[in-house]
Design a protein around this motif. Structure first.
Motif, PDB file in Angstrom:
ATOM      1  N   GLY A 193       0.812  -1.207   0.000  1.00  0.00           N
ATOM      2  CA  GLY A 193       0.000   0.000   0.000  1.00  0.00           C
ATOM      3  C   GLY A 193       0.847   1.260   0.000  1.00  0.00           C
ATOM      4  O   GLY A 193       0.576   2.217  -0.743  1.00  0.00           O
ATOM      5  N   ALA A 194       1.910   1.261   0.820  1.00  0.00           N
ATOM      6  CA  ALA A 194       2.778   2.436   0.894  1.00  0.00           C
ATOM      7  C   ALA A 194       3.533   2.646  -0.410  1.00  0.00           C
ATOM      8  O   ALA A 194       3.727   3.791  -0.860  1.00  0.00           O
ATOM      9  N   LEU A 195       3.952   1.566  -1.053  1.00  0.00           N
ATOM     10  CA  LEU A 195       4.646   1.688  -2.338  1.00  0.00           C
ATOM     11  C   LEU A 195       3.694   2.185  -3.423  1.00  0.00           C
ATOM     12  O   LEU A 195       4.083   2.960  -4.304  1.00  0.00           O
ATOM     13  N   ALA A 196       2.438   1.750  -3.351  1.00  0.00           N
ATOM     14  CA  ALA A 196       1.445   2.257  -4.303  1.00  0.00           C
ATOM     15  C   ALA A 196       1.216   3.751  -4.082  1.00  0.00           C
ATOM     16  O   ALA A 196       1.088   4.523  -5.043  1.00  0.00           O
ATOM     17  N   ASP A 197       1.187   4.173  -2.826  1.00  0.00           N
ATOM     18  CA  ASP A 197       1.066   5.606  -2.531  1.00  0.00           C
ATOM     19  C   ASP A 197       2.231   6.388  -3.126  1.00  0.00           C
ATOM     20  O   ASP A 197       2.069   7.498  -3.641  1.00  0.00           O
ATOM     21  N   ASN A 198       3.420   5.810  -3.058  1.00  0.00           N
ATOM     22  CA  ASN A 198       4.590   6.462  -3.639  1.00  0.00           C
ATOM     23  C   ASN A 198       4.421   6.662  -5.142  1.00  0.00           C
ATOM     24  O   ASN A 198       4.765   7.721  -5.694  1.00  0.00           O
ATOM     25  N   ALA A 199       3.903   5.647  -5.821  1.00  0.00           N
ATOM     26  CA  ALA A 199       3.696   5.750  -7.267  1.00  0.00           C
ATOM     27  C   ALA A 199       2.674   6.834  -7.593  1.00  0.00           C
ATOM     28  O   ALA A 199       2.844   7.608  -8.547  1.00  0.00           O
ATOM     29  N   VAL A 200       1.605   6.903  -6.778  1.00  0.00           N
ATOM     30  CA  VAL A 200       0.583   7.929  -6.991  1.00  0.00           C
ATOM     31  C   VAL A 200       1.186   9.318  -6.759  1.00  0.00           C
ATOM     32  O   VAL A 200       0.962  10.259  -7.542  1.00  0.00           O
ATOM     33  N   TRP A 231       6.576   7.435   5.623  1.00  0.00           N
ATOM     34  CA  TRP A 231       5.743   8.637   5.729  1.00  0.00           C
ATOM     35  C   TRP A 231       4.265   8.249   5.697  1.00  0.00           C
ATOM     36  O   TRP A 231       3.466   8.769   6.459  1.00  0.00           O
ATOM     37  N   HIS A 232       3.930   7.351   4.783  1.00  0.00           N
ATOM     38  CA  HIS A 232       2.535   6.968   4.614  1.00  0.00           C
ATOM     39  C   HIS A 232       2.087   5.993   5.703  1.00  0.00           C
ATOM     40  O   HIS A 232       0.992   6.125   6.259  1.00  0.00           O
ATOM     41  N   LEU A 233       2.938   5.006   5.980  1.00  0.00           N
ATOM     42  CA  LEU A 233       2.572   3.993   6.965  1.00  0.00           C
ATOM     43  C   LEU A 233       2.287   4.590   8.334  1.00  0.00           C
ATOM     44  O   LEU A 233       1.447   4.089   9.075  1.00  0.00           O
TER      45      LEU A 233
END
Length: 268
Positions: A193-200, A231-233
């Motif tokens: 999920g956090a890696l997907a947030d990074n891509a977004v 940061w996201h987690l």
């Protein structure tokens, strides 16, 4: 006492006037609010233009910042946490947590002493004891998730604003269920999920800040590495000081349709 700031929040007087007007209006109308609610914001939508005016004032006050002494009841009410609470269930999860995977418990026990070590008021309020119990109850409730580093920072900052550990527990559950994407903390897909947030976020950088994106590309920084996934987690709890973080969470938790507000903050 010299290590804590007891000065009055500059927003507090205006919040007090707003809450007093709401209380007077309820008394004049012979209305009673649901137990625990301070504002009664759930009924604003049924009050026509008067309700819209109240909501506009409330939103403006939230953006300006919620006073520390009011964060506990207002975060719980406006995040709709009261709707998911179940009496005595927290104690049930605490008991159940004693038989959880020893490796999970050990990870919690290692992280707790490293959490908010600079916060004097957290120590004097036995914050580490509360945090340990809260996280153990959490893994008992969410058996498919387990414990993820970052949850300790979120829960620790919740306990600063909401000293009642059972209330802080339910706000954390609400965050995981309704403010993060489903499965965000899953042990079966860690960091996905956090890696997907990074891509977004990288796509936003490309659209809104093309020169920054060009520099990142020049440095061979790919989308997954644009920002630290932590940061996201941790919902920025490991990146912002307490006062700034609480102002961000005021908006994230309390304004409608702001679940993506953390993206705005990271981009800023």
């Amino acid at each position: 006492p010299t290590l804590t700031d007891d000065s009055q929040d500059p927003q507090e007087a205006e919040w007090n006037r707003f809450i007093l007007r709401l209380n007077n209006a309820r008394q004049q109308g012979g209305e009673q609010e649901a137990q625990g609610t301070l504002l009664g914001a759930g009924r604003f939508g049924r009050e026509g233009s008067a309700g819209r005016a109240k909501m506009e004032t409330l939103n403006r006050l939230i953006v300006g910042g919620i006073p520390n002494r009011l964060r506990h009841p207002i975060w719980m009410e406006l995040s709709n946490t009261y709707a998911i609470m179940s009496p005595d269930e927290y104690r049930h999860y605490l008991t159940e947590g004693e038989s959880e995977d020893p490796l999970e418990i050990d990870a919690i026990l290692k992280d707790v002493p490293r959490t908010l070590t600079e916060q004097f008021d957290y120590y004097v309020d036995k914050g580490h004891d509360k945090l340990k119990r809260l996280l153990i109850a959490f893994i008992a409730k969410y058996k498919g998730l387990g414990y993820t580093q970052g949850l300790n920072m979120i829960a620790g900052h919740l306990l600063l604003a909401i000293p009642a550990e059972d209330d802080a527990f339910w706000v954390l559950c609400n965050m995981v269920d309704n403010f993060f994407p489903a499965g965000y903390f899953s042990r079966d897909a860690p960091m996905h999920g956090a890696l997907a947030d990074n891509a977004v976020l990288r796509s936003y950088v490309r659209e809104l800040m093309p020169k920054v994106d060009e520099k990142l590309t020049e440095l061979d920084i790919d989308a997954a590495s644009t920002f630290q996934p932590g940061w996201h987690l941790a919902a920025l709890a490991n990146r912002l000081p307490k006062n700034a973080l609480q102002r961000v969470w005021d908006i994230w938790l309390c304004l409608p349709r702001q679940q993506t507000f953390l993206f705005n903050v990271v981009l800023a």
